[in-house]
Design an enzyme around this catalytic site. Structure first.
Site, PDB file in Angstrom:
ATOM      1  N   HIS A 109      24.930  47.163  42.191  1.00  0.00           N
ATOM      2  CA  HIS A 109      24.058  46.084  42.689  1.00  0.00           C
ATOM      3  C   HIS A 109      22.756  46.742  43.137  1.00  0.00           C
ATOM      4  CE1 HIS A 109      28.121  44.551  43.861  1.00  0.00           C
ATOM      5  NE2 HIS A 109      27.626  43.346  43.661  1.00  0.00           N
ATOM      6  N   ASP A 112      23.014  48.329  46.473  1.00  0.00           N
ATOM      7  CA  ASP A 112      23.867  49.522  46.592  1.00  0.00           C
ATOM      8  C   ASP A 112      23.010  50.765  46.418  1.00  0.00           C
ATOM      9  OD1 ASP A 112      25.936  47.667  46.298  1.00  0.00           O
ATOM     10  OD2 ASP A 112      26.306  48.182  44.193  1.00  0.00           O
TER      11      ASP A 112
HETATM   12  C1  XLS Z   1      33.302  40.386  44.620  1.00  0.00           C
HETATM   13  C2  XLS Z   1      32.904  40.706  43.265  1.00  0.00           C
HETATM   14  C3  XLS Z   1      31.649  41.558  43.135  1.00  0.00           C
HETATM   15  C4  XLS Z   1      31.099  41.518  41.734  1.00  0.00           C
HETATM   16  C5  XLS Z   1      29.711  42.023  41.605  1.00  0.00           C
HETATM   17  O1  XLS Z   1      34.376  39.850  44.867  1.00  0.00           O
HETATM   18  O2  XLS Z   1      33.988  41.300  42.622  1.00  0.00           O
HETATM   19  O3  XLS Z   1      31.883  42.846  43.556  1.00  0.00           O
HETATM   20  O4  XLS Z   1      31.913  42.215  40.842  1.00  0.00           O
HETATM   21  O5  XLS Z   1      28.831  41.319  42.399  1.00  0.00           O
END
Ligand code: XLS
Ligand code: CA
Ligand code: CA
Length: 444
Positions: A109, A112
């Site tokens: 993300h 991140d």
């Molecule tokens: C959360 C999601 C997230 C997505 C990406 O539950 O799994 O991590 O994979 O935003």
């Protein structure tokens, strides 16, 4: 000279070298027992089949906090007080980890990788700075980006949703973030771009115009698609379904809901589905069910490989260890002709109590070994068992004669009625469910 597996000026995982393959007899926790990168399974290597990815957020950002307690993990890359310095250190640690583990891909993300700034422009600059560095690291290590995404759920401004927020001003901020995240994904050669709408849903129907919000979501996705294509993104856009959490109800509830949504709004040509195992079970489905629905629709894009805990009703994001389940998943993937431009991203985190730095290696190795084994078993089932044939045989009455005419749309309801009259009561035919279930065990 021994090969160096870190690219920055500091080694974050000293004492851990490149993870070797040692086979199932090995008792070395830092070795693969089943994942042998270059081993051929059919005409492709394990690496080519499985397309493993490490997720940036759980692996390098999440530090074990839960609603009842603060962080438990102490990461050496977090030592710097300046958020940009910490982000650079985290990036170096991440690339050292990818390289030592030997995974071909990662996912991230925007937030991140780079901290949010005090303005849209500053956030864009922060991200662009880290993306430039990530590009260098990718070139130095050969690790590639499976997908990028924007975190449209963490910041307080998104508490009522991002693209579906009732306040247009918030929608514009979500757009700014997606625009920058698409720029980043293209700069890094990302093969996919993911939308997971954690807050694209509602907490109460009483205060929510669900029709308007869903139209806004579709409009937003169209604009993102158009922008992405305009800057040269040729990869696949992915929607990741999840039924709830953090919202009470998420619009992208499950695969079939998303498939219907994509088709309704004319998005199915550019978008596919990113299936997460833990989200499947939260929706009351199995992992294989979600994969199968996407495969049937020609819309299986990528996979977030993890698992929930049947005794917990939430998204525990644990590393996959259940072989039977993974074999079932890989049977569907192989039926779909492989992962194509998708991959197996371990959207999973170590437990709050797993506080040694090598735990993140051990966890990831376990997930990779589970899927390597599952790939081999699923491949053998398809090659040597009669499972596929027997499944087809159940439908053989549609292969010729009136059954085929029915499939071709050449019989009307009255004609079916007449066939029923002529044919009399059909014979009972066993579904042989237990036989099918036993086949997986036989090949494990
Ligand atoms: C959360 C999601 C997230 C997505 C990406 O539950 O799994 O991590 O994979 O935003
Ligand atoms: Ca999850
Ligand atoms: Ca996920």
């Amino acid at each position: 000279m021994a090969q160096q597996y870190f690219v920055g000026d500091k080694e974050y995982f000293p004492g851990i070298a490149r993870i070797p393959f040692e086979g199932r007899e090995s008792d070395n926790p830092l070795a693969f027992k089943f994942y042998e990168r270059d081993r051929l399974v059919g005409d492709r290597t394990m690496k080519q089949h499985l397309r493993f990815a490490v997720c940036y957020w759980h692996t390098f950002c999440a530090k074990g906090a839960d609603p009842f307690g603060v962080d438990t993990q102490v990461f050496p890359w977090d030592a710097a007080h300046d958020p940009m310095a910490a982000a650079r250190a985290r990036l170096d640690a991440a690339f050292e980890f990818f390289t030592k583990l030997g995974v071909p891909y990662y996912c991230f993300h925007d937030r991140d990788m780079a901290p949010e700034g005090g303005s849209v422009a500053e956030s864009e600059r922060n991200l662009a700075t880290l993306v430039a560095l990530a590009k260098e690291r990718q070139q130095a290590t050969g690790v590639k980006l499976l997908w990028g995404t924007a975190n449209l759920f963490g910041h307080p401004r998104y508490m009522n949703g991002a693209a579906t927020n009732p306040d247009f001003a918030v929608v514009t901020h979500a757009a700014a973030q997606v625009k920058a995240a698409l720029d980043a994904t293209v700069a890094l050669g990302g093969e996919n771009y993911v939308f997971w709408g954690g807050r694209e849903g509602y907490a109460s129907l009483l205060n929510t115009d669900t029709r308007r919000e869903q139209d806004h979501l579709a409009r937003f996705l169209q604009l993102a698609r158009d922008y992405g294509r305009s800057i040269g993104f040729t990869g696949t856009f992915l929607i990741e379904p999840k039924p709830m959490e953090p919202s009470k109800h998420q619009y992208d509830f499950d695969a079939q809901t998303v498939i219907g949504f994509l088709r309704h709004y004319g998005l199915a040509g550019d978008f596919k589905v990113n299936v997460e195992a833990n989200h499947a079970t939260l929706a009351g489905h199995s992992f294989a069910h979600e994969l199968q629905m996407c495969t049937d629709a020609g819309l299986l894009g990528s996979i977030d490989a993890n698992r929930g805990d049947p005794q917990n009703g939430w998204d525990t994001d644990q590393f996959p260890t259940d072989l039977y389940d993974a074999v079932h998943a890989m049977l569907v993937v192989l039926q779909d002709g492989g992962l194509h431009s998708g991959g197996l991203n371990f959207d999973a985190k170590v437990r709050r109590e797993s506080v040694d730095l090598d735990d993140i290696f051990i966890a990831q190795i376990g997930g990779m070994d589970t899927f390597a084994r599952a790939l081999e078993v699923a491949f053998r089932i398809r090659e040597s068992s009669t499972l596929t044939q027997r499944k087809q045989q159940r439908y053989s009455s549609f292969d010729s004669g009136d059954g085929a005419l029915f499939e071709q749309g050449k019989l009307d309801l009255a004609a079916l009625r007449n066939l029923a009259e002529q044919g009399g009561e059909p014979a009972h035919r066993s579904g042989k469910q237990e036989w099918f279930e036993n086949v997986i065990n036989q090949y494990l």
